[in-house]
Structure formats: structure tokens, C-alpha cells
Design a protein around this motif. Structure first.
Motif, PDB file in Angstrom:
ATOM      1  N   SER A 175      33.743  63.068  44.649  1.00 13.70           N
ATOM      2  CA  SER A 175      34.896  62.871  45.523  1.00 13.70           C
ATOM      3  C   SER A 175      35.996  62.049  44.861  1.00 13.70           C
ATOM      4  CB  SER A 175      34.465  62.205  46.834  1.00 13.70           C
ATOM      5  OG  SER A 175      33.824  60.975  46.569  1.00 13.70           O
ATOM      6  N   PHE A 176      35.620  61.010  44.114  1.00 13.50           N
ATOM      7  CA  PHE A 176      36.598  60.149  43.470  1.00 13.50           C
ATOM      8  C   PHE A 176      36.756  60.567  42.014  1.00 13.50           C
ATOM      9  CE2 PHE A 176      39.222  56.500  43.148  1.00 13.50           C
ATOM     10  CZ  PHE A 176      39.349  55.958  44.416  1.00 13.50           C
ATOM     11  N   ARG A 177      37.973  60.780  41.597  1.00 10.45           N
ATOM     12  CA  ARG A 177      38.246  61.209  40.222  1.00 10.45           C
ATOM     13  C   ARG A 177      37.969  60.042  39.267  1.00 10.45           C
ATOM     14  NH1 ARG A 177      41.200  65.579  39.418  1.00 10.45           N
ATOM     15  NH2 ARG A 177      42.191  65.342  41.469  1.00 10.45           N
ATOM     16  N   ASP A 178      37.115  60.259  38.274  1.00 13.01           N
ATOM     17  CA  ASP A 178      36.727  59.151  37.394  1.00 13.01           C
ATOM     18  C   ASP A 178      37.899  58.600  36.594  1.00 13.01           C
ATOM     19  OD1 ASP A 178      36.998  61.401  35.846  1.00 13.01           O
ATOM     20  OD2 ASP A 178      35.090  61.189  34.786  1.00 13.01           O
ATOM     21  N   SER A 179      38.862  59.441  36.269  1.00 16.53           N
ATOM     22  CA  SER A 179      40.027  58.964  35.518  1.00 16.53           C
ATOM     23  C   SER A 179      40.950  58.108  36.369  1.00 16.53           C
ATOM     24  CB  SER A 179      40.812  60.149  34.943  1.00 16.53           C
ATOM     25  OG  SER A 179      41.284  60.992  35.987  1.00 16.53           O
ATOM     26  N   ASN A 180      40.730  58.084  37.689  1.00 17.96           N
ATOM     27  CA  ASN A 180      41.545  57.274  38.590  1.00 17.96           C
ATOM     28  C   ASN A 180      40.906  55.932  38.913  1.00 17.96           C
ATOM     29  OD1 ASN A 180      43.448  59.246  38.642  1.00 17.96           O
ATOM     30  ND2 ASN A 180      43.151  59.846  40.778  1.00 17.96           N
ATOM     31  N   ILE A 181      39.810  55.599  38.255  1.00 17.08           N
ATOM     32  CA  ILE A 181      39.209  54.272  38.375  1.00 17.08           C
ATOM     33  C   ILE A 181      39.603  53.493  37.128  1.00 17.08           C
ATOM     34  CG2 ILE A 181      37.079  52.963  38.556  1.00 17.08           C
ATOM     35  CD1 ILE A 181      35.848  55.253  40.054  1.00 17.08           C
ATOM     36  N   LEU A 182      40.495  52.533  37.296  1.00 20.27           N
ATOM     37  CA  LEU A 182      41.106  51.830  36.176  1.00 20.27           C
ATOM     38  C   LEU A 182      40.725  50.360  36.223  1.00 20.27           C
ATOM     39  CD1 LEU A 182      44.290  53.642  37.131  1.00 20.27           C
ATOM     40  CD2 LEU A 182      43.250  54.009  34.912  1.00 20.27           C
ATOM     41  N   VAL A 183      40.033  49.907  35.199  1.00 19.95           N
ATOM     42  CA  VAL A 183      39.443  48.568  35.203  1.00 19.95           C
ATOM     43  C   VAL A 183      39.827  47.819  33.934  1.00 19.95           C
ATOM     44  CG1 VAL A 183      37.289  47.280  35.355  1.00 19.95           C
ATOM     45  CG2 VAL A 183      37.504  49.448  36.548  1.00 19.95           C
ATOM     46  N   GLY A 184      40.129  46.532  34.080  1.00 22.00           N
ATOM     47  CA  GLY A 184      40.361  45.655  32.939  1.00 22.00           C
ATOM     48  C   GLY A 184      39.080  44.955  32.529  1.00 22.00           C
ATOM     49  N   LEU A 185      39.211  44.028  31.611  1.00 20.05           N
ATOM     50  CA  LEU A 185      38.032  43.343  31.081  1.00 20.05           C
ATOM     51  C   LEU A 185      37.895  41.921  31.589  1.00 20.05           C
ATOM     52  CD1 LEU A 185      38.227  44.550  27.367  1.00 20.05           C
ATOM     53  CD2 LEU A 185      36.863  45.511  29.237  1.00 20.05           C
ATOM     54  N   ARG A 186      38.926  41.396  32.217  1.00 16.47           N
ATOM     55  CA  ARG A 186      38.852  40.028  32.739  1.00 16.47           C
ATOM     56  C   ARG A 186      39.726  39.922  33.978  1.00 16.47           C
ATOM     57  NH1 ARG A 186      42.477  36.293  28.720  1.00 16.47           N
ATOM     58  NH2 ARG A 186      42.040  34.827  30.412  1.00 16.47           N
ATOM     59  N   GLY A 187      39.360  38.970  34.847  1.00 12.27           N
ATOM     60  CA  GLY A 187      40.101  38.790  36.088  1.00 12.27           C
ATOM     61  C   GLY A 187      41.460  38.154  35.858  1.00 12.27           C
ATOM     62  N   ARG A 188      42.149  37.878  36.971  1.00 15.23           N
ATOM     63  CA  ARG A 188      43.484  37.304  36.898  1.00 15.23           C
ATOM     64  C   ARG A 188      43.536  35.884  37.451  1.00 15.23           C
ATOM     65  NH1 ARG A 188      43.611  40.820  33.790  1.00 15.23           N
ATOM     66  NH2 ARG A 188      45.129  42.536  33.639  1.00 15.23           N
ATOM     67  N   GLY A 189      42.387  35.251  37.549  1.00 13.70           N
ATOM     68  CA  GLY A 189      42.330  33.828  37.861  1.00 13.70           C
ATOM     69  C   GLY A 189      42.967  33.421  39.171  1.00 13.70           C
ATOM     70  N   ASN A 190      42.999  34.318  40.164  1.00 18.22           N
ATOM     71  CA  ASN A 190      43.635  34.020  41.462  1.00 18.22           C
ATOM     72  C   ASN A 190      45.056  33.493  41.272  1.00 18.22           C
ATOM     73  OD1 ASN A 190      41.496  34.730  43.233  1.00 18.22           O
ATOM     74  ND2 ASN A 190      40.429  32.853  42.678  1.00 18.22           N
ATOM     75  N   ASN A 191      45.779  34.064  40.313  1.00 16.53           N
ATOM     76  CA  ASN A 191      47.101  33.574  39.948  1.00 16.53           C
ATOM     77  C   ASN A 191      48.091  34.740  39.967  1.00 16.53           C
ATOM     78  OD1 ASN A 191      49.412  32.813  38.369  1.00 16.53           O
ATOM     79  ND2 ASN A 191      48.212  31.170  37.437  1.00 16.53           N
ATOM     80  N   TRP A 192      49.098  34.656  40.844  1.00 18.86           N
ATOM     81  CA  TRP A 192      50.080  35.732  40.970  1.00 18.86           C
ATOM     82  C   TRP A 192      50.759  36.024  39.644  1.00 18.86           C
ATOM     83  CZ3 TRP A 192      55.226  36.432  40.014  1.00 18.86           C
ATOM     84  CH2 TRP A 192      55.844  37.551  40.587  1.00 18.86           C
ATOM     85  N   ALA A 193      51.161  34.988  38.918  1.00 15.42           N
ATOM     86  CA  ALA A 193      51.870  35.183  37.648  1.00 15.42           C
ATOM     87  C   ALA A 193      50.996  35.894  36.635  1.00 15.42           C
ATOM     88  CB  ALA A 193      52.338  33.833  37.096  1.00 15.42           C
ATOM     89  N   PHE A 194      49.715  35.537  36.577  1.00 13.41           N
ATOM     90  CA  PHE A 194      48.776  36.182  35.654  1.00 13.41           C
ATOM     91  C   PHE A 194      48.605  37.648  36.033  1.00 13.41           C
ATOM     92  CE2 PHE A 194      44.348  35.596  33.506  1.00 13.41           C
ATOM     93  CZ  PHE A 194      44.817  36.280  32.400  1.00 13.41           C
ATOM     94  N   GLY A 195      48.524  37.930  37.339  1.00 13.25           N
ATOM     95  CA  GLY A 195      48.391  39.310  37.783  1.00 13.25           C
ATOM     96  C   GLY A 195      49.651  40.121  37.547  1.00 13.25           C
ATOM     97  N   TYR A 196      50.802  39.520  37.770  1.00 12.85           N
ATOM     98  CA  TYR A 196      52.081  40.233  37.624  1.00 12.85           C
ATOM     99  C   TYR A 196      52.415  40.496  36.158  1.00 12.85           C
ATOM    100  CZ  TYR A 196      57.045  41.347  38.132  1.00 12.85           C
ATOM    101  OH  TYR A 196      58.272  41.969  38.081  1.00 12.85           O
ATOM    102  N   HIS A 197      52.321  39.490  35.316  1.00 10.29           N
ATOM    103  CA  HIS A 197      52.718  39.626  33.917  1.00 10.29           C
ATOM    104  C   HIS A 197      51.570  40.083  33.022  1.00 10.29           C
ATOM    105  CE1 HIS A 197      56.715  37.927  34.475  1.00 10.29           C
ATOM    106  NE2 HIS A 197      56.173  36.984  35.249  1.00 10.29           N
ATOM    107  N   GLY A 198      50.305  39.830  33.451  1.00  9.92           N
ATOM    108  CA  GLY A 198      49.173  40.228  32.635  1.00  9.92           C
ATOM    109  C   GLY A 198      48.932  39.285  31.474  1.00  9.92           C
ATOM    110  N   PRO A 199      47.754  39.379  30.876  1.00  8.09           N
ATOM    111  CA  PRO A 199      47.448  38.538  29.711  1.00  8.09           C
ATOM    112  C   PRO A 199      48.234  38.981  28.481  1.00  8.09           C
ATOM    113  CG  PRO A 199      45.651  40.062  30.149  1.00  8.09           C
ATOM    114  CD  PRO A 199      46.629  40.234  31.267  1.00  8.09           C
ATOM    115  N   GLN A 200      48.221  38.159  27.476  1.00  6.39           N
ATOM    116  CA  GLN A 200      49.025  38.418  26.288  1.00  6.39           C
ATOM    117  C   GLN A 200      48.405  39.438  25.338  1.00  6.39           C
ATOM    118  OE1 GLN A 200      52.122  37.132  25.982  1.00  6.39           O
ATOM    119  NE2 GLN A 200      51.715  36.333  28.035  1.00  6.39           N
ATOM    120  N   SER A 201      47.080  39.564  25.356  1.00  3.66           N
ATOM    121  CA  SER A 201      46.416  40.467  24.412  1.00  3.66           C
ATOM    122  C   SER A 201      46.793  41.915  24.689  1.00  3.66           C
ATOM    123  CB  SER A 201      44.894  40.302  24.510  1.00  3.66           C
ATOM    124  OG  SER A 201      44.451  40.540  25.823  1.00  3.66           O
ATOM    125  N   GLU A 202      46.972  42.696  23.646  1.00  4.82           N
ATOM    126  CA  GLU A 202      47.454  44.077  23.767  1.00  4.82           C
ATOM    127  C   GLU A 202      46.486  44.968  24.524  1.00  4.82           C
ATOM    128  OE1 GLU A 202      48.443  45.604  19.983  1.00  4.82           O
ATOM    129  OE2 GLU A 202      50.121  44.248  19.644  1.00  4.82           O
TER     130      GLU A 202
END
Length: 425
Positions: free
Chosen positions: A68-95
């Protein structure tokens, strides 16, 4: 007129899982007729799941196995965003991590291309988590810029006032200001309000412990939010085409019904569900009783527009007693005098909220000025923290600037003023 569903962060994905359980239930009649708004031609859900860490979306992987759910539509990173809006909005620095936003937008574009006619997106996210608030705001902004003609409807969950995270007031402030700028409407669910209503109603799936208050879990609250969404978004007979096929008008007719003024777009939703045959008047009375009446300054709350959705085997009686129900609703919700058509209603004989038979549900979505009370609390707490320079270094560290906060304060102040003046137009 089809929509795409975008689940962001832990809260958004958990609510999404409960929503899809209701929509894809085998008990739903005419599922082939009603499934078009939610599925693409190949039978996959028109949905994306985005999170910055993998643990929350593992349950979704089971949905992938069922097809039912398309596997290519499940998009996951490797680390959380620390409950921080700025971290979530701008993202970490690593490519390797900054690609999460780009991967999400690339999958979103492909999903748009799969639809016969793209009409808009429904975002499911929280206001307090770093991913839900920050990345959710960034995706909302990016989608608005790339698809300016499509609607954006946010389903935003506000945290408990008592506190889930020390940064939640800053996160909520910034996310709400972005939603005001880029979304067309916001279905705002507050955890404290949901908890209070569920305790008062003794809702289903609540474990009763002797001599203690009913134990209501986050799962119960997510189920309640999903049932409100199902009542408002699942196809209704009154909006079907002459062929009898739903084309997914519900989310956008909702916006046209309850957002008559672009500057006031935050929506308050209440729901009552009864098994067996119940009085619609009694169900309406139980909803009206729970409405916030006055603001913290003593001003009477009002509504610019109200939509009622009646589902179940007794909709014929709802239609027969429509006039007194509408009159009571107009009075109970304090509809403003300047809107000549403040009320709308939809009906459907099938109750998607509770799939036992017979049952009835009444769900009311209102553009109600009580939202200003929540906004005012967020503003007050965020200002205290901002003036004390508390935690600000965590936002500067991840790319946030002073102008972001000043603009957010200004935007939310204007929202509070608009709702305060709603009855004076």
C-alpha cells in the motif's frame, strides 16, 4: 482534484498511521468508489513519510510489504533534529544529511506527476518537535514556492502546555508564523484540549484503572485526531459528482467553507460519536458545552464560519431537523454578523469514524477565535525566554537569525489582533 498526504516527524507519522488504518479498512463500503482521492492508478497510497531518524517509521515498512505504501516515498535521515526548529529548518551541515529536504521534494514532485490533477497537499506534523516544526515549515514553504496554485492544509498538533521540551515555545512560535505565511488553512489540535475532552467523554480505547483517572495514551489521542480527519476528509455523498465517484473535493471545500478571510486560518475541531441511534440535537449540545466561551481578557469568542459533518445511519433525521440545528449551531458558536453565510454542512450515510452499525458521528470544524488564547500563551512564554536570551544560542548555532524571531513575534501578534477584531468587522 486529488491531494497528496505528507507525514513529517514522529507525531505526523503516528497520526498518519492511524489515519490510513481508518481509510483502508476492509469494512468501508464502496471502497473502490471512494479510494480515488487517496490512491494512485497503481494502487499505492498517495502519501509520503518523512522523518529525520528511522525508528518512528519502522512500522510503515510493514505497510510497504503489503503493497500500500510506496517504498520510495519513505524518506529517512540518519539523525534527529534535537527538538530544535532551526536544526529542522536548516538541517545539519554534513552533505549526506542535507539531502533529506531535497529527497523529500523530489519524491513529492514525482507524486504530483502520478496524479491526474494535483489540487494540494495535507501536511501532518507537530509544532514542538524539531522535524515536525522546522522541517515541516521548510517543506510548507518549498511546496508553496514550487506549486503556488495548489492548496496547503496543515494538520498541526500543539504540545501540552505543561511542557514536553524546553524549546517547545520557540518551536511553536516559529512554526506557527511560517504556517500563517504559507498555508491556506491549519487544523490545530492541542494535546491538552484533546486530553480534557477524552477524559470528559470516557472515549473508547481508554483503560480504566480503579480509583484513578482514565489512562489516555498518546496512541489514543492520535486515534482521536485521525477520526476527526476521517470525518472531515473522507468522501461524503453530498460532494460526489453525478457519476457517484468522489474526486477528493473535501479538504478544499473545507477551506472554502471555513476560511473566508485569508488572515484568519486556524481551525478548531470537535467531535461526538454515538453507537446506535442518537439525537443530533443532543450531540450538538454536548459539543457546544465544551466550547471555550471567553478569552483570558473576558472577551466573548466568536466564529467567522462553521462546518458540520454528520455521518451515520440517521442522516435523514439530521436533514429533516436542519433548521433548528443550524440555528443552535449559529448561536452556540457565536457566528459573526458580517458573514451572510457562516454555516455549511455535509452528510453521508456511512460513519467512517466508527465502522460499527448503527452509529452516528457529528464533527464540527470552526474558525473560532479561541485559537487566539493559545497564540497568546505561546507569545507570552516565548517572549519571556527571548528577553532572557534563554536557549537562543541553540538557534543561532543552526542558522536562525534574530530577524526570524522578530518577524515571528510580529506575525503572531497580528493573528491575535485579527481574531480579537473578528466580530467587529
Amino acid at each position: 482534484m486529488s491531494a497528496i498526504w505528507l507525514q513529517i516527524g514522529q507525531c505526523g507519522n503516528q497520526v498518519g498511521q492511524e489515519w490510513w488504518k481508518l481509510v483502508s479498512s476492509e469494512k468501508v463500503p464502496d471502497s473502490a468508489v471512494n479510494r480515488y482521492p487517496f490512491y494512485t492508478r497503481d494502487g499505492k497510497l498517495s502519501a509520503l513519510s518523512v522523518d529525520s531518524e528511522p525508528k518512528v517509521v519502522r512500522r510503515l515498512l510493514r505497510e510497504v510489504k503489503t503493497g500500500s505504501f510506496r517504498d520510495s516515498n519513505i524518506l529517512v535521515g540518519l539523525r534527529g533534529r534535537g527538538n530544535n526548529w532551526a536544526f529542522g529548518y536548516h538541517g545539519p551541515q554534513s552533505e549526506d544529511e542535507t539531502s533529506l529536504l531535497h529527497r523529500a521534494m523530489a519524491s513529492f514532485r514525482k507524486e504530483v506527476e502520478r496524479r491526474d490533477s494535483y489540487s494540494g497537499v495535507i501536511l501532518l506534523h507537530s509544532l514542538s518537535g524539531g522535524t515536525g516544526s522546522g522541517l515541516g515549515a521548510r517543506l510548507c514553504e518549498s511546496i508553496r514556492e514550487e506549486f503556488p496554485m495548489g492548496y496547503i492544509l496543515s494538520v498541526a498538533i500543539a504540545p501540552h502546555q505543561g511542557g514536553e521540551c524546553p524549546l517547545q515555545h520557540f518551536n511553536s512560535l516559529l512554526c506557527l508564523s511560517w504556517l500563517q505565511r504559507y498555508a491556506d488553512g491549519v487544523l490545530l489540535f492541542h494535546n491538552d484540549d484533546i486530553l480534557r475532552r477524552m477524559q470528559a467523554s470516557g472515549g473508547k480505547k481508554i483503560e480504566q484503572v480503579p480509583a484513578l483517572e482514565p489512562q489516555i495514551s498518546f496512541s489514543d489521542m492520535n486515534t482521536h485526531i485521525a477520526s476527526c480527519l476521517a470525518a472531515l476528509m473522507y468522501p461524503v455523498r453530498s460532494l460526489r459528482t453525478p457519476s457517484g465517484v468522489s474526486i477528493g473535493l473535501e479538504p478544499w471545500e473545507l477551506l472554502r467553507s471555513v476560511c473566508p478571510v485569508p488572515t484568519t486560518k486556524f481551525l478548531y475541531t470537535s467531535q461526538v460519536n454515538k453507537r446506535g441511534t442518537a439525537s443530533w440535537d443532543g450531540m450538538l449540545s454536548s459539543i457546544v458545552r465544551t466550547l471555550p466561551r471567553h478569552s483570558c481578557t473576558g472577551k466573548i469568542h466568536q466564529s467567522t464560519a462553521v462546518l458540520a459533518v454528520a455521518r451515520g445511519s440517521g442522516v435523514d433525521t439530521f436533514n429533516r431537523s436542519l433548521a433548528p440545528i443550524m440555528t443552535k449551531m449559529k448561536q452556540g458558536y457565536g457566528c459573526v454578523s458580517w458573514n451572510p453565510h457562516p454555516l455549511n454542512y455535509w452528510t453521508d450515510p456511512w460513519n467512517i469514524v466508527d465502522q460499527t452499525s448503527p452509529s452516528q458521528s457529528l464533527t464540527i470544524c470552526a474558525n473560532h477565535s479561541s485559537v487566539s488564547d493559545y497564540m497568546q500563551r505561546v507569545l507570552e512564554k516565548a517572549r519571556i525566554m527571548y528577553d532572557a536570551h534563554a536557549y537562543l544560542h541553540w538557534y543561532w548555532k543552526h542558522g536562525c537569525e534574530e530577524g526570524d524571531f522578530l518577524q515571528a513575534f510580529e506575525i503572531l501578534d497580528s493573528v491575535v489582533d485579527e481574531y480579537s477584531a473578528a466580530g467587529d468587522h
